[in-house]
Design an enzyme around this catalytic site. Structure first.
Site, short mmCIF file in Angstrom:
data_model
loop_
_atom_site.label_atom_id
_atom_site.label_comp_id
_atom_site.label_asym_id
_atom_site.label_seq_id
_atom_site.Cartn_x
_atom_site.Cartn_y
_atom_site.Cartn_z
N ASP A 1 -51.65 122.34 -2.16
CA ASP A 1 -52.71 123.14 -1.76
C ASP A 1 -53.58 123.14 -2.71
O ASP A 1 -53.63 122.63 -3.89
CB ASP A 1 -52.14 124.59 -1.36
C1 BGC Z 1 -55.43 127.03 1.90
C2 BGC Z 1 -54.82 125.97 2.83
C3 BGC Z 1 -56.09 124.91 3.17
C4 BGC Z 1 -56.78 124.60 1.85
C5 BGC Z 1 -57.96 123.89 2.00
C6 BGC Z 1 -56.17 126.59 0.71
O1 BGC Z 1 -56.78 127.67 0.21
O2 BGC Z 1 -54.14 127.77 1.74
O3 BGC Z 1 -54.26 126.36 3.90
O4 BGC Z 1 -55.73 124.10 3.93
O5 BGC Z 1 -57.12 125.85 1.11
O6 BGC Z 1 -59.00 124.47 2.52
#
Ligand code: BGC
Length: 738
Positions: free
Chosen positions: A290
């Site tokens: 993530d």
């Molecule tokens: C979130 C993810 C997301 C990623 C990219 C993160 O803060 O937890 O779900 O895909 O950002 O934007």
């Protein structure tokens, strides 16, 4: 030559159309291996690095700026294998072109983003769509999202999110398909199919990334990013199956969760990312971290500094590092100190290149993207029609004393913070076009309703003068449509809240109207289950619209005026109060059930001050008509299924749809199994007065449970089958499994 779009959407300048076909055609596995052998260590580490598109910002047609925060040179930045975030057709082409000019081995970049419930045309939030109990509808929404997103230059979406959720304080419940594991399985799978289609090379498709592996939705106290501690029993039976369903549907990527699960951060958890994901769940695609989660290993306290964080993630099974550059910065040192890492890196690079290859990027690195196609696809009328349909199918009628549906002649006073607000797209609609949103006011007017007055209020402050004015405006025969809710940012990522009631002033306004005996229809806009005890007490009808997306106002109007009959059911229970959290319909039994007449009244599993049951349970939702649901004969076993015969009758005078839900319980088991668990459902439509005899199949596999020490087991013996269409009233049947 192709045309460029300026900010207002007009075609103005012209740019040269680059050669579509570059030097490589689609490769086989062996050619990919050969390519990897030609790569330097740094080039390989680049492929497993993903950087935000803002580091490749475009001013005019100039690409500018190395991001010093990353601590890497401009040259190294361009080694990255994929980019995430904001894009459009022109910038995608420009960035890809520069990449190919710089890339020694002509390896195309891959572009990813969060298309969660629509790209520019926004569908209801996933928690709402799960309430449609119609995975086919969601498959279609995902297909449409892929058409829009791919036209803007993306190839991967970070969706679906299949975190099972039982705590409405957690702001990201809106992004999930709710508290039930099976619904998460079915909707996750449908979304993967919708995004990816049959052939990923089709330029209209996107690769899907299922997230967040695992149990991110079990954050303690509902506080986002917080640790989760979940037994293996529950992980295997509830939290992992939706990921498995997406893997079986061919999902290309899995995102590791932010949190520490049972003491070990998911990003550095070889048990989770290898033993479970690779071996047990048989995932063969690419694992991505993530956002920034690799460096967060330092904050978690399992790595001392950047180099160690990157190494731990890579070793544990992360193949793309999102938004930081630990691996690419330190790879030379790793390989000197830990020679086994080179093979792990090679494997990660292979996963990345296989994905690019499957997407057809080696043949056409632009994947047919051009501004004309982009303009044609984005926000087209067919997409808006699908968004309207999804919003009408997702809304849930929670209360109705007969006031709904309204006639168009009924004089309406429309008020509340969502009366004419366009902020109804909901969190995670990053590229949604707010101006496109149809407000409740627009919707009612477009339907030809008689709107006497519109009084927009704030979310958290309704002055005495405002509420007096509203009361004074109402004449006999008028109805107040009160559009209440939480501001968008109260849910979504980092949107945890300890109080899940509506803001006090909204409740006071409702109460005041009630005290003046004014008929009030409440429309709700929110991203989480709320404590609605007071709303239930004061309103004549309550229609849960959730965050309904671009067509929200049209959908609300169609439902209020009875052009559409509400059919949505709750995919997540609305607790009686926040003291009940976590709450879900599939709770395990206790040794002291509340309903047990033998036990002394006090010493039972109960709250002394509130009921055990939620205010509105999973599966609940009203309609403008009534249905009679009857078990219609015996359950028959046929091949790998048990067929449950049910007869449904529409008792009212309006056509409508209802969802027949089948739950099972096991009378005696090796473990304390939940009293009931959803195993099958079917949504059917019936004309007034008509009956339909249907057969709902329970797949034999859904009877299996993971039992400690035994693994997946289909227990023999007596089962209870419960049939319902409202999550409240159940008909019982017996099933003997031999
Ligand atoms: C979130 C993810 C997301 C990623 C990219 C993160 O803060 O937890 O779900 O895909 O950002 O934007």
């Amino acid at each position: 030559y192709i045309f460029l779009r300026n900010e207002t959407g007009c075609c103005r300048s012209r740019i040269k159309n680059e050669d579509r076909i570059i030097r490589k055609s689609k490769m086989d596995r062996n050619q990919i291996k050969v390519l990897i052998r030609q790569m330097t260590l740094e080039e390989k580490a680049g492929q497993v690095t993903q950087l935000p598109s803002r580091y490749f910002a475009i001013q005019g047609s100039q690409l500018t700026g190395t991001e010093t925060k990353l601590g890497i040179s401009e040259e190294k930045k361009w080694l990255c294998g994929s980019i995430l975030g904001k894009l459009d057709a022109v910038s995608m082409r420009n960035i890809q072109k520069e990449n190919l000019e710089r890339s020694r081995l002509q390896i195309p970049l891959m572009f990813m983003t969060d298309i969660v419930h629509g790209y520019q045309t926004i569908f209801p939030v996933p928690l709402a769509m799960a309430g449609s109990f119609d995975p086919g509808m969601v498959r279609e929404c995902a297909r449409i999202s892929a058409k829009e997103g791919s036209a803007a230059g993306y190839q991967v979406t970070f969706s679906p999110m299949v975190d099972v959720v039982r705590d409405p304080r957690w702001g990201r419940v809106m992004e999930s398909f709710g508290e039930d594991s099976k619904l998460n399985c079915d909707f996750g799978k449908a979304m993967v199919e919708g995004y990816q289609g049959e052939n990923l090379k089709d330029p209209d498709r996107l690769a899907a990334c299922v997230k967040h592996f695992a149990a991110y939705g079990a954050a303690e106290g509902g506080r986002d990013y917080n640790t989760s501690d979940v037994s293996e029993f529950r992980l295997r039976n509830k939290y992992f199956p939706p990921f498995k369903a997406c893997i079986d549907a061919g999902v290309k990527l899995v995102m590791a969760a932010f949190e520490a699960l049972n003491g070990i951060p998911a990003t550095a958890n070889p048990w989770l990312l290898q033993d479970i994901l690779r071996k047990d769940l048989e995932f063969e695609g690419t694992v991505i971290s993530d956002w920034g989660a690799v460096l967060e290993l330092i904050k978690h306290g399992v790595a001392e500094e950047e180099a160690e964080a990157g190494r731990l993630a890579l070793e544990s099974g992360v193949q793309i590092e999102m938004a930081t550059a630990a691996i690419v910065k330190h790879i030379e040192v790793y390989v000197k100190k830990f020679p086994h890492l080179e093979a792990i890196l090679d494997e990660a690079v292979e996963k990345v290149l296989i994905l690019k290859n499957e997407l057809g990027l080696f043949e056409d690195p632009y994947r047919g993207v051009d501004p004309e196609r982009e303009m044609r696809e984005l926000r087209s009328p067919d997409k808006k029609r699908a968004a309207f349909h999804a919003a009408t199918e997702s809304a849930v009628l929670l209360e109705n004393n007969g006031i709904l549906p309204l006639t168009k002649e009924t004089p309406v006073i429309l008020t509340g913070p969502y009366a004419e607000s366009k902020n109804i797209l909901g969190p995670w609609s990053v590229d949604g076009i707010v101006e496109d949103a149809i407000t409740v006011k627009d919707g009612l007017i477009l339907k030809g309703g008689r709107i006497k007055e519109v009084i927009q209020t704030a979310y958290e402050e309704v002055t005495e003068q405002d509420s007096d004015r509203i009361v004074q405006t109402v004449a006999s025969g008028d109805v107040v449509v009160l559009a209440l809710g939480e501001p968008e940012l109260w849910s979504g990522e980092a949107g945890s809240r300890s109080v899940i009631e509506l803001p006090e002033h909204q409740i006071s306004l409702l109460k005041k109207l009630h005290e003046h005996q004014i008929p009030v229809v409440v429309l709700l806009f929110n991203g989480r289950p709320l404590d609605l005890r007071k709303v239930k007490e004061y309103a004549d009808a309550v229609l849960e619209m959730w965050f309904p997306g671009t067509e929200g106002g049209n959908a609300a109007a169609a439902l209020l005026y009875g052009e559409k009959n509400p059919s949505g059911k709750l995919a997540m229970s609305f607790p009686y109060g926040s003291g009940q959290i976590p709450v879900s319909y599939d709770m395990a039994p206790t040794g002291r059930p509340k309903a047990d007449l033998v036990q002394e009244p006090r010493y039972k599993s109960q709250y002394l001050d509130i009921p055990n049951e939620p205010l509105y349970s999973f599966g609940y939702g009203l309609s403008y008509t009534e249905y009679d649901v009857q078990v219609n004969g015996k359950i028959v076993r046929q091949e790998q299924e048990y067929l449950v015969p049910v007869k449904v009758t529409n008792l009212g005078n309006m056509t409508g749809k209802t969802v027949v839900q089948i739950y099972i319980g096991k009378k005696k088991s090796l473990v304390a199994r939940p009293v009931k668990e959803l195993v099958a459902y079917k949504k059917i439509e019936l004309q007034p007065g008509k009956s339909k005899e249907i057969v709902i199949p329970i797949e034999e596999k859904t009877l299996e449970r993971w039992i400690p020490g035994k693994g997946w087991t289909k227990e023999k013996g007596e089962y209870t089958i419960l049939v319902s269409n409202d999550g409240r009233n159940f008909q019982r049947m017996e099933l003997t499994v031999g």
